[in-house]
Structure formats: structure tokens, C-alpha cells
Design a protein around this motif. Structure first.
Motif, PDB file in Angstrom:
ATOM      1  N   VAL A 299       0.847  -1.193   0.000  1.00 56.05           N
ATOM      2  CA  VAL A 299       0.000   0.000   0.000  1.00 56.05           C
ATOM      3  C   VAL A 299       0.882   1.241   0.000  1.00 56.05           C
ATOM      4  CG1 VAL A 299      -1.615   1.293   1.479  1.00 56.05           C
ATOM      5  CG2 VAL A 299      -1.831  -1.198   1.257  1.00 56.05           C
ATOM      6  N   VAL A 300       0.528   2.243  -0.804  1.00 59.36           N
ATOM      7  CA  VAL A 300       1.182   3.556  -0.684  1.00 59.36           C
ATOM      8  C   VAL A 300       0.410   4.330   0.383  1.00 59.36           C
ATOM      9  CG1 VAL A 300       1.708   5.726  -1.852  1.00 59.36           C
ATOM     10  CG2 VAL A 300       2.056   3.564  -3.047  1.00 59.36           C
ATOM     11  N   ALA A 301       1.081   4.632   1.454  1.00 64.75           N
ATOM     12  CA  ALA A 301       0.398   5.213   2.623  1.00 64.75           C
ATOM     13  C   ALA A 301       0.124   6.695   2.429  1.00 64.75           C
ATOM     14  CB  ALA A 301       1.256   5.015   3.862  1.00 64.75           C
ATOM     15  N   ARG A 302      -1.103   7.088   2.722  1.00 66.57           N
ATOM     16  CA  ARG A 302      -1.449   8.519   2.668  1.00 66.57           C
ATOM     17  C   ARG A 302      -0.699   9.251   3.777  1.00 66.57           C
ATOM     18  NH1 ARG A 302      -4.749  11.796  -0.103  1.00 66.57           N
ATOM     19  NH2 ARG A 302      -5.030  13.703   1.062  1.00 66.57           N
ATOM     20  N   ASN A 303      -0.149  10.406   3.442  1.00 70.67           N
ATOM     21  CA  ASN A 303       0.637  11.232   4.377  1.00 70.67           C
ATOM     22  C   ASN A 303       1.857  10.488   4.916  1.00 70.67           C
ATOM     23  OD1 ASN A 303      -1.066  13.536   4.214  1.00 70.67           O
ATOM     24  ND2 ASN A 303      -2.543  12.455   5.511  1.00 70.67           N
ATOM     25  N   GLY A 304       2.360   9.524   4.142  1.00 70.43           N
ATOM     26  CA  GLY A 304       3.573   8.809   4.520  1.00 70.43           C
ATOM     27  C   GLY A 304       4.796   9.512   3.948  1.00 70.43           C
ATOM     28  N   GLU A 305       5.151   9.166   2.714  1.00 75.16           N
ATOM     29  CA  GLU A 305       6.339   9.759   2.079  1.00 75.16           C
ATOM     30  C   GLU A 305       6.111  11.217   1.661  1.00 75.16           C
ATOM     31  OE1 GLU A 305       9.412   8.816   1.579  1.00 75.16           O
ATOM     32  OE2 GLU A 305       9.314   6.756   2.288  1.00 75.16           O
ATOM     33  N   ALA A 306       4.853  11.661   1.678  1.00 78.46           N
ATOM     34  CA  ALA A 306       4.546  13.066   1.330  1.00 78.46           C
ATOM     35  C   ALA A 306       3.374  13.538   2.190  1.00 78.46           C
ATOM     36  CB  ALA A 306       4.170  13.181  -0.147  1.00 78.46           C
ATOM     37  N   ARG A 307       3.302  14.845   2.381  1.00 78.34           N
ATOM     38  CA  ARG A 307       2.181  15.402   3.162  1.00 78.34           C
ATOM     39  C   ARG A 307       0.998  15.590   2.183  1.00 78.34           C
ATOM     40  NH1 ARG A 307       6.401  18.505   4.026  1.00 78.34           N
ATOM     41  NH2 ARG A 307       5.347  20.359   3.223  1.00 78.34           N
ATOM     42  N   ASP A 308       0.315  14.497   1.907  1.00 82.20           N
ATOM     43  CA  ASP A 308      -0.717  14.508   0.863  1.00 82.20           C
ATOM     44  C   ASP A 308      -1.860  15.476   1.173  1.00 82.20           C
ATOM     45  OD1 ASP A 308       0.370  12.376  -0.929  1.00 82.20           O
ATOM     46  OD2 ASP A 308       0.137  11.172   0.877  1.00 82.20           O
ATOM     47  N   ASP A 309      -2.240  15.570   2.464  1.00 81.80           N
ATOM     48  CA  ASP A 309      -3.355  16.477   2.821  1.00 81.80           C
ATOM     49  C   ASP A 309      -2.996  17.903   2.430  1.00 81.80           C
ATOM     50  OD1 ASP A 309      -4.693  14.349   3.812  1.00 81.80           O
ATOM     51  OD2 ASP A 309      -4.361  14.813   5.941  1.00 81.80           O
ATOM     52  N   GLU A 310      -1.769  18.278   2.790  1.00 76.15           N
ATOM     53  CA  GLU A 310      -1.305  19.649   2.528  1.00 76.15           C
ATOM     54  C   GLU A 310      -1.091  19.900   1.016  1.00 76.15           C
ATOM     55  OE1 GLU A 310       2.795  21.594   3.759  1.00 76.15           O
ATOM     56  OE2 GLU A 310       1.821  20.539   5.419  1.00 76.15           O
ATOM     57  N   LEU A 311      -0.515  18.917   0.337  1.00 71.62           N
ATOM     58  CA  LEU A 311      -0.190  19.093  -1.087  1.00 71.62           C
ATOM     59  C   LEU A 311      -1.384  18.805  -2.001  1.00 71.62           C
ATOM     60  CD1 LEU A 311       3.327  17.350  -1.084  1.00 71.62           C
ATOM     61  CD2 LEU A 311       2.838  19.804  -1.040  1.00 71.62           C
ATOM     62  N   ASP A 312      -2.455  18.291  -1.390  1.00 68.28           N
ATOM     63  CA  ASP A 312      -3.665  17.932  -2.141  1.00 68.28           C
ATOM     64  C   ASP A 312      -3.390  16.835  -3.177  1.00 68.28           C
ATOM     65  OD1 ASP A 312      -6.378  18.091  -2.534  1.00 68.28           O
ATOM     66  OD2 ASP A 312      -6.259  19.674  -4.034  1.00 68.28           O
ATOM     67  N   PHE A 313      -2.590  15.862  -2.769  1.00 68.61           N
ATOM     68  CA  PHE A 313      -2.309  14.704  -3.610  1.00 68.61           C
ATOM     69  C   PHE A 313      -3.237  13.545  -3.210  1.00 68.61           C
ATOM     70  CE2 PHE A 313       2.528  15.769  -4.252  1.00 68.61           C
ATOM     71  CZ  PHE A 313       2.169  16.852  -5.049  1.00 68.61           C
ATOM     72  N   VAL A 314      -3.301  12.555  -4.096  1.00 72.16           N
ATOM     73  CA  VAL A 314      -4.081  11.337  -3.846  1.00 72.16           C
ATOM     74  C   VAL A 314      -3.082  10.187  -3.800  1.00 72.16           C
ATOM     75  CG1 VAL A 314      -5.827   9.807  -4.915  1.00 72.16           C
ATOM     76  CG2 VAL A 314      -6.094  12.306  -5.071  1.00 72.16           C
ATOM     77  N   VAL A 315      -3.374   9.147  -3.022  1.00 73.52           N
ATOM     78  CA  VAL A 315      -2.512   7.951  -3.076  1.00 73.52           C
ATOM     79  C   VAL A 315      -3.274   6.804  -3.758  1.00 73.52           C
ATOM     80  CG1 VAL A 315      -0.982   8.474  -1.137  1.00 73.52           C
ATOM     81  CG2 VAL A 315      -3.152   7.277  -0.703  1.00 73.52           C
ATOM     82  N   SER A 316      -2.503   5.892  -4.352  1.00 76.44           N
ATOM     83  CA  SER A 316      -3.118   4.843  -5.194  1.00 76.44           C
ATOM     84  C   SER A 316      -3.525   3.612  -4.400  1.00 76.44           C
ATOM     85  CB  SER A 316      -2.140   4.420  -6.287  1.00 76.44           C
ATOM     86  OG  SER A 316      -1.064   3.705  -5.711  1.00 76.44           O
ATOM     87  N   ASP A 317      -3.350   3.653  -3.047  1.00 74.67           N
ATOM     88  CA  ASP A 317      -3.599   2.446  -2.257  1.00 74.67           C
ATOM     89  C   ASP A 317      -2.645   1.365  -2.796  1.00 74.67           C
ATOM     90  OD1 ASP A 317      -4.669   0.527  -0.571  1.00 74.67           O
ATOM     91  OD2 ASP A 317      -6.548   0.332  -1.659  1.00 74.67           O
ATOM     92  N   SER A 318      -3.144   0.191  -3.189  1.00 75.83           N
ATOM     93  CA  SER A 318      -2.219  -0.844  -3.665  1.00 75.83           C
ATOM     94  C   SER A 318      -2.271  -1.017  -5.191  1.00 75.83           C
ATOM     95  CB  SER A 318      -2.538  -2.186  -2.993  1.00 75.83           C
ATOM     96  OG  SER A 318      -3.842  -2.596  -3.345  1.00 75.83           O
ATOM     97  N   LEU A 319      -2.897  -0.074  -5.896  1.00 79.55           N
ATOM     98  CA  LEU A 319      -2.942  -0.196  -7.369  1.00 79.55           C
ATOM     99  C   LEU A 319      -1.588   0.136  -7.974  1.00 79.55           C
ATOM    100  CD1 LEU A 319      -6.302   1.404  -8.576  1.00 79.55           C
ATOM    101  CD2 LEU A 319      -5.707  -1.023  -8.467  1.00 79.55           C
ATOM    102  N   ASN A 320      -1.155  -0.672  -8.908  1.00 79.64           N
ATOM    103  CA  ASN A 320       0.091  -0.359  -9.600  1.00 79.64           C
ATOM    104  C   ASN A 320      -0.132   0.848 -10.519  1.00 79.64           C
ATOM    105  OD1 ASN A 320      -0.971  -1.318 -12.062  1.00 79.64           O
ATOM    106  ND2 ASN A 320      -0.021  -3.333 -11.837  1.00 79.64           N
ATOM    107  N   PRO A 321       0.932   1.486 -11.003  1.00 80.81           N
ATOM    108  CA  PRO A 321       0.755   2.735 -11.763  1.00 80.81           C
ATOM    109  C   PRO A 321      -0.148   2.584 -12.980  1.00 80.81           C
ATOM    110  CG  PRO A 321       3.048   2.469 -11.128  1.00 80.81           C
ATOM    111  CD  PRO A 321       2.366   1.198 -10.752  1.00 80.81           C
ATOM    112  N   GLN A 322      -0.014   1.481 -13.725  1.00 80.55           N
ATOM    113  CA  GLN A 322      -0.825   1.369 -14.944  1.00 80.55           C
ATOM    114  C   GLN A 322      -2.308   1.196 -14.620  1.00 80.55           C
ATOM    115  OE1 GLN A 322       1.749  -0.591 -14.044  1.00 80.55           O
ATOM    116  NE2 GLN A 322       1.543  -2.714 -14.711  1.00 80.55           N
ATOM    117  N   LYS A 323      -2.618   0.549 -13.494  1.00 86.21           N
ATOM    118  CA  LYS A 323      -4.032   0.429 -13.114  1.00 86.21           C
ATOM    119  C   LYS A 323      -4.526   1.700 -12.438  1.00 86.21           C
ATOM    120  CE  LYS A 323      -4.245  -4.504 -12.908  1.00 86.21           C
ATOM    121  NZ  LYS A 323      -4.406  -5.690 -12.087  1.00 86.21           N
ATOM    122  N   ALA A 324      -3.634   2.387 -11.713  1.00 90.17           N
ATOM    123  CA  ALA A 324      -4.010   3.680 -11.122  1.00 90.17           C
ATOM    124  C   ALA A 324      -4.415   4.641 -12.242  1.00 90.17           C
ATOM    125  CB  ALA A 324      -2.853   4.240 -10.309  1.00 90.17           C
TER     126      ALA A 324
END
Ligand code: SIN
Length: 348
Positions: A299-324
Motif C-alpha cells: 500500500v502507498v500510505a497517505r501522508n507517509g512519504e509526502a504530506r498529501d493532505d497539505e499538497l492535495d495529492f491522492v494515493v493509489s492504495d495498492s494499485l500499480n501505476p498502470q491500473k491507477a
């Protein structure tokens, strides 16, 4: 004793004879329909050369287990599968799946993008009927070609009651996999389709499917995505991370007018400083940024490697890039709200 035996025999109910299921095989090309110059050649062949009727004729057993009809929708290598093909395929599958004289659908497909097509259909087909994607790693002309048994198994699966309501399935190499989980994992081996860590849903052996798990994420009839009136899909591209990665490709995508971008990050979706600056700028331009991972597991963790809330990014959960990419395109047909899109990534 004789009388007892007779009484018992009278009460034995004959198994009801099940009519043969009506199966449509929709052909799109790929190695399963590939022809090489010799029986020892497994690379360097022409994908999609052999027509669907010839493919079926090569497996006469199929007509003993199903009433089979066939349609040749495309004749391409799956590296050329694009959004237009997907929309056309999905619309056709939705029409076929509604027909009373169709019990299940098999789609023959090249293995290179098979997982993406399977996941796309998993999100947009409105039917509980079995939809099975099948391909092969060796061309039809090869010694020990894997296509014939894969095709036979796919027809078995598409005609089985066990496969009803399980979403779009992928069947190769005697395994049954869920569209969301499965990925191509070897450039050459016949057991290339794997669902890393999570595992396949089951097996097919001697003409019988065996299921052990169920897909747990929403799909098909529970999906909120509807492509019936769509002529195109929003542009979404993937930028790949690596040591020393820069923002050149990302900036080009943004300049080209992309609506969303998937970052195939390192590890748990991490990015380099230049890429981070590029993604922040892209988001400011209104591009939806999804952090995925090139690792292929976990799983790509929300607010793990990046401050997603602040940057307004989304995480893909466990989807690989092509399925994301597939999910983000469909999400963008409904909304640009990152909160809503994040919900979709945790739902599908
Ligand atoms: C393709 O994806 O069309 C070529 C490769 C394959 O089917 O295995």
C-alpha cells in the motif's frame, strides 16, 4: 438384500442435464492469435494474425462444452490497445452481456496490457455474468503453445456458475485471477500472470473451476462509472521515478494538457526533490496527482512519504501505476475533487 438395493436405487435422482452454456468469444488479437515462422520461435512473431474462428477450430473440445459464437473486434498487439479501443470494447461487452442468450463472455487479448483492459472492464461492465480475459505467452504456432488450453479453460470459466458475480476475471496457466490484483510479472514465462502477495482467486483443473477467495473491492454492477455516453477519456499519463529523476517528462505532460498524472514512485511512493517541485506545480495547474509505486506490492500510505493532505495529492492504495491510470481516468469522468477521488482509490 436384493430388494433393499432395488429400493435404494429407485430413489437415486438422476443429475439434471445442464444445457451447454452460450459463450461469446470476443477476439482482440495478441500472442494467443500470433503466428511465428517456426514451431520453435516464441518471440519475433506477428501478434493477432490468426482469426478467431481458426483459434476456436484448433480447440474442438470447446464445442463439446459450450454453444460458442465468436466476434473479431480487433486484431492488434495489445501494446496498441488505447482508450478508444477500451471504450469500444466495453460498450460491446455491455451490449452482449445484456442478451438473454449469452451466459458468459471470453475476451482473447495480448498479455502486455491485458491487466489494464481487465481492470477497465471490471469498473465499467454492468453485468454479473462471467467476463473472462485470456491470452497466451507462446504464439499459436509454437511447440507446446499455451493458448489452446488457456482458451478452453476460459470458456469453462465463462460458462460456470462459480464465476458469476466475481467481476472481470483473468485466466491463464490453470489459474483464475481478479482483474484488480493480477499483473504481468515475467517477460517470457507461461506463469507470467500473478497477483503478488494477495494470490490468485483459484484454479481450473480438468474442466472445473475451484475458487478459494473473492474480490473484495467494488466492481461491475456496484461501480459508479458509466461509459455508455462517453466518446473519449480524460488524458492521464504516468511519470516514472528513478535515482536522479527529473521533472522534464512531467512538465511536458502538463504542457500537453494532461488532466491527471500518476507518479510511479520509488518505495512507498517517494519522489526526488525536482519531481516533488514539478508535482506541486502540476497540482497548482489543476492536474490531479496520484502517488503510486513502481515496487508492485503493498500500500502507498497517505501522508507517509509526502504530506498529501497539505499538497492535495491522492494515493493509489495498492494499485500499480498502470491500473491507477485506469481508475484516475474514470474518476475524472465524474469529478475533480481529490477527496472524492481518494475515496474511489480506497473503494475500487
Ligand atoms: C501482446 O500483448 O499483444 C503481445 C504479447 C502477448 O500477447 O503475449
Amino acid at each position: 438384500m436384493g430388494a433393499l438395493f432395488c429400493a435404494a436405487a429407485i430413489h437415486v435422482q438422476a443429475e439434471p442435464v445442464r444445457p451447454m452454456p452460450n459463450i461469446i468469444i470476443v477476439a482482440t488479437g495478441g500472442t494467443i492469435a500470433g503466428a511465428a515462422a517456426s514451431s520453435t520461435a516464441t518471440v519475433g512473431y506477428e501478434a493477432g494474425k490468426i482469426g478467431v474462428d481458426q483459434l476456436i477450430d484448433a480447440v474442438p473440445e470447446i464445442k463439446k462444452i459450450s454453444q460458442v459464437r465468436a466476434e473479431q473486434l480487433f486484431r492488434i498487439g495489445s501494446e496498441n490497445m488505447n482508450n478508444d479501443h477500451w471504450l469500444k470494447l466495453a460498450k460491446r461487452i455491455n451490449v452482449l452481456a445484456k442478451q438473454n442468450d449469452v451466459d458468459g463472455i471470453v475476451i482473447t487479448h495480448g498479455t502486455d496490457t491485458l491487466e489494464e483492459t481487465a481492470y477497465f472492464l471490471n469498473l465499467v461492465v454492468k453485468s454479473k455474468k462471467p467476463i473472462v480475459l485470456v491470452g497466451s505467452m507462446r504464439p499459436a504456432t509454437a511447440m507446446s503453445a499455451d493458448g489452446p488450453l488457456n482458451l478452453y479453460n476460459a470458456v469453462i470459466l465463462a460458462g460456470s456458475k462459480e464465476a458469476v458475480g466475481k467481476g472481470v476475471l483473468v485466466s491463464l496457466n490453470d489459474e483464475v485471477s481478479a482483474a484488480r490484483d493480477v499483473t504481468k510479472a515475467s517477460t517470457m514465462l507461461v506463469n507470467t500472470f500473478r497477483s503478488p502477495e494477495l494470490g490468485a482467486l483459484g484454479y481450473i483443473q480438468d474442466g472445473r473451476p475451484y475458487f478459494y477467495r473473492q474480490p473484495s473491492r467494488k466492481h461491475t454492477t456496484e461501480s459508479e462509472f458509466d461509459i455508455s455516453d462517453l466518446e473519449s477519456l480524460p488524458a492521464v499519463d504516468v511519470v516514472y521515478a528513478y535515482a536522479n529523476s527529473n521533472r522534464v517528462a512531467l512538465d511536458a505532460f502538463v504542457k500537453a494538457g494532461v488532466k491527471g498524472v500518476i507518479h510511479a514512485g520509488m518505495g512507498n511512493g517517494s519522489f526526488s526533490e525536482p519531481m516533488k517541485a514539478g508535482l506541486i506545480d502540476a497540482r497548482k495547474e489543476g492536474v490531479v496527482v496520484v502517488r503510486s509505486s513502481r515496487v508492485g506490492n503493498g500500500v502507498v500510505a497517505r501522508n507517509g512519504e509526502a504530506r498529501d493532505d497539505e499538497l492535495d495529492f491522492v494515493v493509489s492504495d495498492s494499485l500499480n501505476p498502470q491500473k491507477a491510470r485506469v481508475l484516475l481516468m474514470l474518476a475524472l469522468t465524474k469529478t475533480t475533487s481529490t477527496k472524492d477521488i481518494q475515496r474511489m482509490f480506497y473503494s475500487y
